[in-house]
Enzyme design. Structure first.
Site, PDB file in Angstrom:
ATOM      1  N   SER A   2       0.827  -1.212   0.000  1.00  0.00           N
ATOM      2  CA  SER A   2       0.000   0.000   0.000  1.00  0.00           C
ATOM      3  C   SER A   2       0.860   1.261   0.000  1.00  0.00           C
ATOM      4  CB  SER A   2      -0.932   0.005   1.213  1.00  0.00           C
ATOM      5  OG  SER A   2      -0.204   0.061   2.432  1.00  0.00           O
ATOM      6  N   ARG A  44       0.131   3.602  -3.255  1.00  0.00           N
ATOM      7  CA  ARG A  44      -0.521   4.914  -3.061  1.00  0.00           C
ATOM      8  C   ARG A  44       0.191   5.995  -3.880  1.00  0.00           C
ATOM      9  NH1 ARG A  44      -0.267   4.701   1.716  1.00  0.00           N
ATOM     10  NH2 ARG A  44      -2.399   4.218   2.360  1.00  0.00           N
ATOM     11  N   ASN A  83      -1.417   7.777  -7.566  1.00  0.00           N
ATOM     12  CA  ASN A  83      -1.644   9.209  -7.703  1.00  0.00           C
ATOM     13  C   ASN A  83      -0.801   9.818  -8.823  1.00  0.00           C
ATOM     14  OD1 ASN A  83      -3.437  10.532  -5.411  1.00  0.00           O
ATOM     15  ND2 ASN A  83      -2.346   8.819  -4.479  1.00  0.00           N
TER      16      ASN A  83
END
Length: 280
Positions: A209, A213, A217
């Site tokens: 994660s 992440r 983005n």
């Protein structure tokens, strides 16, 4: 009369696919989800290059530190140093560990901020320059290292290794192994396999994660810039104006994303290392 051999530009789909393909060691797009034989050379070049720039800038700031009135660059670095030091003090309670962890967090923030900022360059600028240098007009090149999952997972794995180091350093090898089998559900022998499985899932989930992440983005931001670039290639007044307006608005908004994602990655780095200092 048309001969059917006229050259034509790429379609929107071909344009995006080309710009999302890495310059790698095989010379063609990666076909498998996991392929250890493929090295994304552009990610390696820009991430290592910007890492060197980060170290040079921080070294320059440190060498020119003065007790007098600092310049703008020195003041900006001092603000970052103070911010990171305050965050580290609240998360990592070992003063000895903070001597290493705080500089690592500062370097991570600065490095990721620079890598993210590559997204502000015109979409076709560096790929066109590379095409001229290489002599291949269809040469691949991606310039945002954090939009490559390989790069972000590499950084998150680096953070994982630091966490494992501090788990062993703070708790001792025996103490950490004991924790792996007795937390979080207790020290009953029947719970050992469940505890160990939960610990492994926790380490895996945090690492994946952490990298996903940042990648998600920045990949989305890169894709939006490509779509905006396509608007400018429509050869219409509406497309040109839309390209200018949308590009300007998204660039301003993306400044927040670039800084925020660097800050989040840095904060999670501190949190995970801080957790390595705590016993369950």
């Amino acid at each position: 009369m048309s001969t059917g051999t006229e050259a034509h530009g790429p379609t929107a789909g071909e344009y995006i696919v080309h710009h999302l393909t890495h310059l790698n060691s095989t010379g063609h797009a990666q076909t498998a989800i996991i392929d250890w034989s493929v090295w994304n050379l552009d990610t390696l070049f820009f991430s290592i290059g910007l890492g060197i720039v980060t170290l040079l800038l921080l070294t320059k700031a440190a060498s020119k530190a003065t007790s007098g009135v600092p310049g703008r660059f020195q003041a900006a670095v001092e603000i970052l140093v103070e911010m990171v030091a305050d965050q580290a003090k609240g998360i990592v309670h070992s003063a000895e560990s903070r001597k290493f962890v705080a500089p690592v967090a500062l370097t991570v923030f600065f490095w990721i901020f620079l890598m993210n900022s590559m997204d502000f360059l015109p979409v076709d600028l560096l790929p066109k320059i590379w095409a001229l240098i290489s002599g291949d007009e269809h040469a691949y090149l991606r310039v945002v290292p954090t939009a490559d999952l390989n790069g972000t997972l590499g950084m998150s794995i680096g953070v994982l290794l630091i966490c494992l180091y501090y788990n062993i350093k703070i708790k001792g090898l025996g103490g950490w192994v004991h924790e792996l089998f007795t937390a979080p559900f207790g020290s009953h022998p029947l719970l050992y396999p469940i505890n160990f499985l939960m610990q492994m899932i926790e380490f895996l989930a945090k690492t994946v994660s952490h990298g996903m992440r940042l990648f998600g983005n920045m990949y989305a931001g890169e894709l939006v810039f490509m779509l905006i670039a396509l608007m400018g290639g429509t050869a219409t007044v509406f497309g040109f104006l839309g390209h200018i307006v949308a590009g300007s608005i998204w660039a301003v908004f993306h400044i927040l994303i670039v800084a925020l994602q660097a800050f989040i990655f840095m904060m999670l780095t501190l949190v995970y290392i801080g957790q390595a200092h705590e016993s369950h």
